[in-house]
Design a protein around this motif. Structure first.
Motif, PDB file in Angstrom:
ATOM      1  N   UNK A   1       0.788  -1.220   0.000  1.00  0.00           N
ATOM      2  CA  UNK A   1       0.000   0.000   0.000  1.00  0.00           C
ATOM      3  C   UNK A   1       0.822   1.273   0.000  1.00  0.00           C
ATOM      4  N   UNK A   2       1.959   1.262   0.698  1.00  0.00           N
ATOM      5  CA  UNK A   2       2.761   2.480   0.848  1.00  0.00           C
ATOM      6  C   UNK A   2       3.837   2.622  -0.234  1.00  0.00           C
ATOM      7  N   UNK A   3       4.232   1.525  -0.816  1.00  0.00           N
ATOM      8  CA  UNK A   3       5.342   1.567  -1.777  1.00  0.00           C
ATOM      9  C   UNK A   3       4.917   2.256  -3.073  1.00  0.00           C
ATOM     10  N   UNK A   4       5.873   2.954  -3.699  1.00  0.00           N
ATOM     11  CA  UNK A   4       5.617   3.512  -5.023  1.00  0.00           C
ATOM     12  C   UNK A   4       5.212   2.394  -5.977  1.00  0.00           C
ATOM     13  N   UNK A   5       4.481   2.763  -7.011  1.00  0.00           N
ATOM     14  CA  UNK A   5       4.010   1.792  -7.985  1.00  0.00           C
ATOM     15  C   UNK A   5       5.185   1.052  -8.614  1.00  0.00           C
ATOM     16  N   UNK A   6       5.103  -0.287  -8.614  1.00  0.00           N
ATOM     17  CA  UNK A   6       6.165  -1.114  -9.174  1.00  0.00           C
ATOM     18  C   UNK A   6       5.891  -1.510 -10.619  1.00  0.00           C
ATOM     19  N   UNK A   7       4.840  -0.977 -11.207  1.00  0.00           N
ATOM     20  CA  UNK A   7       4.523  -1.298 -12.599  1.00  0.00           C
ATOM     21  C   UNK A   7       5.662  -0.886 -13.522  1.00  0.00           C
ATOM     22  N   UNK A   8       5.947  -1.735 -14.488  1.00  0.00           N
ATOM     23  CA  UNK A   8       6.948  -1.439 -15.505  1.00  0.00           C
ATOM     24  C   UNK A   8       6.259  -1.442 -16.864  1.00  0.00           C
ATOM     25  N   UNK A   9       5.851  -0.276 -17.353  1.00  0.00           N
ATOM     26  CA  UNK A   9       5.071  -0.216 -18.595  1.00  0.00           C
ATOM     27  C   UNK A   9       5.819  -0.731 -19.821  1.00  0.00           C
TER      28      UNK A   9
END
Length: 364
Positions: free
Chosen positions: A203-211
């Motif tokens: 919930x707190x971590x920056x988005x880990x998405x890799x577009x």
């Protein structure tokens, strides 16, 4: 105070995990009928483990009692009439423990999703969801998932790998949104102890998405809309735990194993690289004003820890929650703190679900 089904389940589960961890911390030795200091301390907490009632707990008796507790947990976790997963043991990653169960709520519209992340000191636990809570979610039109993640081993798998597994599971479930009728904009994570820590980290971590990834799962967002915790730790930094809780909570066996350290000197005087791992593994390090609301429940004894506290005692202390309240209030993030001895007449399990529904309703 009468316990809710959720608090009974959590208490039983934490008792089992505590016993397992303490047994594992006792070095192997021949089972001779003579006192071992750590086993006898264990006996004071679990007198029923002394099978022959001679006042001395042997390692064999401890192993047998642990097995009894684990069998009891398995019986309670999935009764005969429990809801079966719509999809069971679905792979979401490469590791053998990267599997999840998914329970589909019946709805003509895409459903919100609540993800259960189990506790167990990062060395045990199971993805089976509390049947009472599962039914409440499904009846409310909310789909549910329960996940497994890699266990720490003190060498190859350290923190924050279990957290990264949890984030990967969120991405995988989002990738199934159309197929499984999930609304990817309404996702919450919850759990107890280690599962609480993982939920907060996600919930707190920056988005880990890799577009730009070739893996479509990695292109999905890891951001969620709400978090729920039971006995959650805001930090896994032993230095900060010592300052926040006191006593010997920071000496919990899983804290040492999580970072591959064996001595207090190593734990409290980390190298810069180790300190970086402490920071990356702790949820509160990542807290920013755009993070989702948190509903947290604590049940462990409050106040200063006794001078003769055991290693690890206090690892679910409400001070973790108070630290979160302080930091979240300063950032203007909605949060609810429940200390169960002061919550007579309240049902934290039901209230957590209502909290999730409130957050889902805000999503456009």
């Amino acid at each position: 105070m009468p316990q809710t089904r959720c608090s009974i389940f959590s208490s039983c589960f934490l008792t089992i995990c505590t016993f397992v961890l303490l047994v594992q911390s006792v070095p192997a030795a021949e089972d001779k009928p003579q006192p071992d200091e750590r086993l006898q301390k264990l006996l004071k907490r679990f007198p029923d483990a002394d099978k022959n009632k001679d006042g001395i707990l042997t390692r064999e008796e401890a192993r047998e009692y642990r097995q009894q507790l684990q069998k009891r947990q398995n019986r309670n976790a999935r009764p005969a009439n429990a809801v079966k997963p719509t999809f069971a043991d679905v792979k979401y990653g490469d590791h053998a423990r990267n599997v999840l169960d998914f329970y589909q709520a019946q709805s003509d519209q895409p459903t919100p999703l609540v993800i259960y992340i189990h506790g167990g000191g990062f060395v045990g636990g199971n993805k089976r969801v509390n049947p009472g809570f599962l039914k409440q979610c499904l009846d409310a039109g909310i789909s549910v998932a329960g996940i497994h993640y890699r266990f720490i081993d003190g060498k190859d798998v350290l923190l924050p790998e279990p957290q990264r597994d949890g984030a990967r599971a969120v991405q995988f479930l989002r990738s199934k949104a159309k197929e499984w009728n999930i609304d990817p904009k309404r996702v919450a994570c919850f759990g107890g102890s280690a599962g609480a820590g993982i939920s907060m980290w996600i919930g707190f971590h920056d988005d880990l998405a890799n577009p730009d990834s070739d893996d479509p799962v990695e292109r999905e967002s890891t951001r969620i809309q709400a978090i729920g915790t039971f006995g959650g730790q805001s930090t896994y930094d032993p230095i900060k735990i010592k300052a926040l809780v006191g006593g010997r909570a920071w000496e919990h066996p899983s804290i040492f194993k999580a970072y591959g350290v064996t001595t207090a000197e190593e734990a409290l005087h980390p190298t810069p690289e180790q300190q970086k791992r402490y920071d990356e593994s702790s949820a509160i390090t990542h807290l920013t004003k755009d993070d989702p609301p948190l509903y947290m429940v604590y049940s462990e004894a409050d106040g200063p820890l006794p001078a003769n506290a055991r290693p690890g005692q206090g690892i679910h202390h409400p001070n973790f929650g108070r630290d979160l309240v302080k930091n979240m209030n300063e950032l203007g993030i909605e949060n609810v703190f429940i200390y169960t001895p002061d919550a007579k007449g309240r049902n934290p399990q039901r209230e957590m679900l209502e909290f999730f529904q409130k957050q889902f309703a805000k999503v456009k």
